[in-house]
Design an enzyme around this catalytic site. Structure first.
Site, mmCIF file in Angstrom:
data_model
loop_
_atom_site.group_PDB
_atom_site.id
_atom_site.type_symbol
_atom_site.label_atom_id
_atom_site.label_comp_id
_atom_site.label_asym_id
_atom_site.label_seq_id
_atom_site.Cartn_x
_atom_site.Cartn_y
_atom_site.Cartn_z
ATOM 1 N N LYS A 79 -8.426 41.458 -11.104
ATOM 2 C CA LYS A 79 -9.267 40.761 -10.134
ATOM 3 C C LYS A 79 -10.522 40.252 -10.839
ATOM 4 C CE LYS A 79 -11.228 41.458 -5.462
ATOM 5 N NZ LYS A 79 -11.398 42.430 -4.346
ATOM 6 N N SER A 154 -9.738 40.828 0.179
ATOM 7 C CA SER A 154 -10.197 39.836 -0.761
ATOM 8 C C SER A 154 -9.415 39.775 -2.061
ATOM 9 C CB SER A 154 -11.668 40.105 -1.091
ATOM 10 O OG SER A 154 -11.800 41.344 -1.783
ATOM 11 N N SER A 178 -9.605 45.610 1.002
ATOM 12 C CA SER A 178 -9.248 44.464 0.160
ATOM 13 C C SER A 178 -8.106 44.669 -0.815
ATOM 14 C CB SER A 178 -10.466 43.988 -0.627
ATOM 15 O OG SER A 178 -11.259 43.166 0.181
HETATM 16 N N1 GLN Z 1 -12.422 42.167 4.454
HETATM 17 C C1 GLN Z 1 -13.522 43.086 4.322
HETATM 18 C C2 GLN Z 1 -14.798 42.313 4.140
HETATM 19 O O1 GLN Z 1 -14.749 41.148 4.266
HETATM 20 C C3 GLN Z 1 -13.266 44.025 3.182
HETATM 21 C C4 GLN Z 1 -13.522 43.418 1.863
HETATM 22 C C5 GLN Z 1 -13.252 44.315 0.705
HETATM 23 O O2 GLN Z 1 -12.620 45.368 0.854
HETATM 24 N N2 GLN Z 1 -13.773 43.923 -0.442
HETATM 25 O O3 GLN Z 1 -15.828 42.845 3.880
#
Ligand code: GLN
Length: 484
Positions: A79, A154, A178
């Site tokens: 990532k 994400s 995410s």
């Molecule tokens: N979707 C969640 C957010 O937007 C979690 C994101 C993540 O785990 N980095 O914060």
């Protein structure tokens, strides 16, 4: 698994024995990337030359009789919020334009020491804020199972890379879901380890009390092997657990006989697609058939998870992202005064969702509001921990959906609150610091469904035992070949 794709442990065994060269493994994966990447866009950068050079070095060492490590010759995608020495790390944000890290994240060094070979940096929602990978400054990633749909987020690029067979394993980060939600959307395994089990050194911070790095893989065994490689104490991360990491792989065949599994009542009703809850109930039945005891359990405070998270995570983000000021990293937009330069740089460098979080977080932390918002959210966090503790007195692991629906169409969700609802099942474990993972279990209208297995702190072994049992019982369609 993608047609012709091999698991990471199979590749490593063949490379270690000398029956297959790391160079041929890497070439095969780079060819797959070349073929399908234009329709998926999993990567911000493919590091083909460096991967070929690393593979040649692995082959040289195998020939010299060295022990090259448990991931010898295995391609991995990283990532793009993990720092990589000499390779741009962007967080899919314009604000980091031109910045090249002067060091490797601890997980990146450990992977190299284990013989793994990075093939590139994967796309994400900007600074890991989002659930669809549509918030990337470089355009969306698409779901390899159906390219009209999002891969989740994400860590959508990392999930898509594994689902498309670009690499058998990848790393993501999970602050509120995410890793698990994109794993569910793409039909792969995704793991959020216990907070502190994997070093965050070199992970660009979003919300430091919640962030954890973890694996994506096509099999539970590969995910366990990758977690063993990256886990363990690191003096460079003050929140790293100062104990040896548990051995997981050796327990994968232990079965689930006698394990107590609780289905979380609050995560099986409102807001969850009936097709998804049906798959979770089938998964629970499969565990019961394999010898586990299965019951429903109420964990009432999980319903407050989303509200607490959207105060705590933006509060920490607003502080962590203060460092991108046009002076120290990446993008600078010149202006008459220093203050104007900082405003212009941040205005041009950050996307809408990141700005929204910074404003929310700054407000929640501001004088006069701190107790009402941030302080209250921290109290709710404690309640969530207590309710989980009570549940884990009676159960070894808990079960729930990973995401409320299957993968949605690119462009379908415009409203931020609707997007946030994607994480109702995953966020509570981040707030508690516990491990959880998503295992593919069946489909709905051809799209993968993920079942979430939750465990108490350092409960990775029972969690993976249950995951292995689910994988063995899952309908064949759960890991159907990709179509693109
Ligand atoms: N979707 C969640 C957010 O937007 C979690 C994101 C993540 O785990 N980095 O914060």
């Amino acid at each position: 698994m993608t047609a012709g794709a091999q698991s990471a442990v199979t590749i490593a065994a063949e490379v270690r024995s000398g029956s297959r060269s790391a160079s041929s493994v890497v070439d095969e994966h780079l060819a797959r990337i070349e073929g399908a990447e234009p329709s998926v866009h999993a990567f911000n950068e493919v590091t083909a030359d460096a991967a070929r050079a690393a593979a040649a070095e692995v082959d040289r060492r195998v020939a010299a009789g060295d022990d090259v490590g448990p991931l010898a010759g295995v391609p991995i995608a990283l990532k793009d919020n993990l720092c990589t020495l000499g390779v741009p790390t962007t967080c899919s944000s314009r604000i980091l334009e031109g910045w090249v890290p002067p060091y490797d994240a601890t997980v990146v060094s450990r992977l190299a020491a284990a013989g793994a070979i990075s093939v590139g940096k994967t796309n994400l929602d900007e600074f890991a804020m989002g659930s669809s990978t549509e918030n990337s400054a470089f355009g969306p990633t698409r779901n390899p199972r159906d390219t009209s749909r999002v891969p989740g987020g994400s860590s959508g690029g990392s999930a898509a890379a594994v689902a498309a067979g670009f690499a058998p394993i990848s790393l993501g980060s999970d602050t509120g879901g995410s890793i698990r939600q994109p794993a569910a959307f793409c039909g792969v395994v995704g793991v959020k380890p216990t907070y502190g089990l994997v070093s965050r050194y070199g992970l660009i911070a979003f919300a430091s009390s919640l962030d954890q790095i973890g694996p994506f893989a096509t099999t539970v065994h590969d995910a366990a092997q990758l977690l063993e490689v990256i886990a363990g104490h690191d003096p460079y991360d003050a929140t790293s657990i100062p104990e040896p990491a548990p051995s997981i792989v050796e327990h994968l065949d232990d079965g689930v006989q006698g394990l107590r599994v609780g289905i979380v009542t609050e995560l099986m009703g409102d807001g969850i697609s009936p097709a998804v809850t049906a798959r979770v109930r089938e998964a629970a039945d499969a565990l019961a058939a394999a010898g586990a005891t299965v019951e429903e359990v109420s964990v009432p405070a999980v319903t407050y998870g989303l509200s607490a998270y959207y105060l705590i995570a933006p509060a920490e983000a607003s502080s962590n992202l203060a460092r991108y000021d046009g002076v120290r990293y990446g993008l600078r937009v010149d202006a008459a005064t220093t203050n104007e330069m900082m405003v212009a740089s941040r205005t041009a460098g950050f996307g809408d969702e990141v700005k929204r979080r910074i404003m929310l977080g700054t407000y929640a932390l501001s004088a006069g509001y701190y107790d009402a918002f941030y302080g209250k959210a921290q109290k709710v966090r404690t309640l969530i921990c207590r309710d989980f503790e009570a549940a884990y007195e009676r159960f070894d692991v808990l079960l729930s959906p990973t995401a409320p629906t299957t993968a949605f169409e690119v462009g379908a969700i415009h409203d931020p609150l609707t997007m946030y609802l994607n994480d109702i099942c995953t966020i509570p474990t981040n707030l508690a610091g516990h491990p959880a993972m998503s295992v593919p279990f069946g489909t709905d209208e051809g799209l993968p469904v993920g079942v979430q297995v939750l465990a108490p702190s350092l409960g990775e072994v029972p969690m993976f035992r249950v995951a292995a049992a689910l994988e063995a019982a899952a309908p064949a369609s759960s890991t159907a070949e990709v179509t693109s």
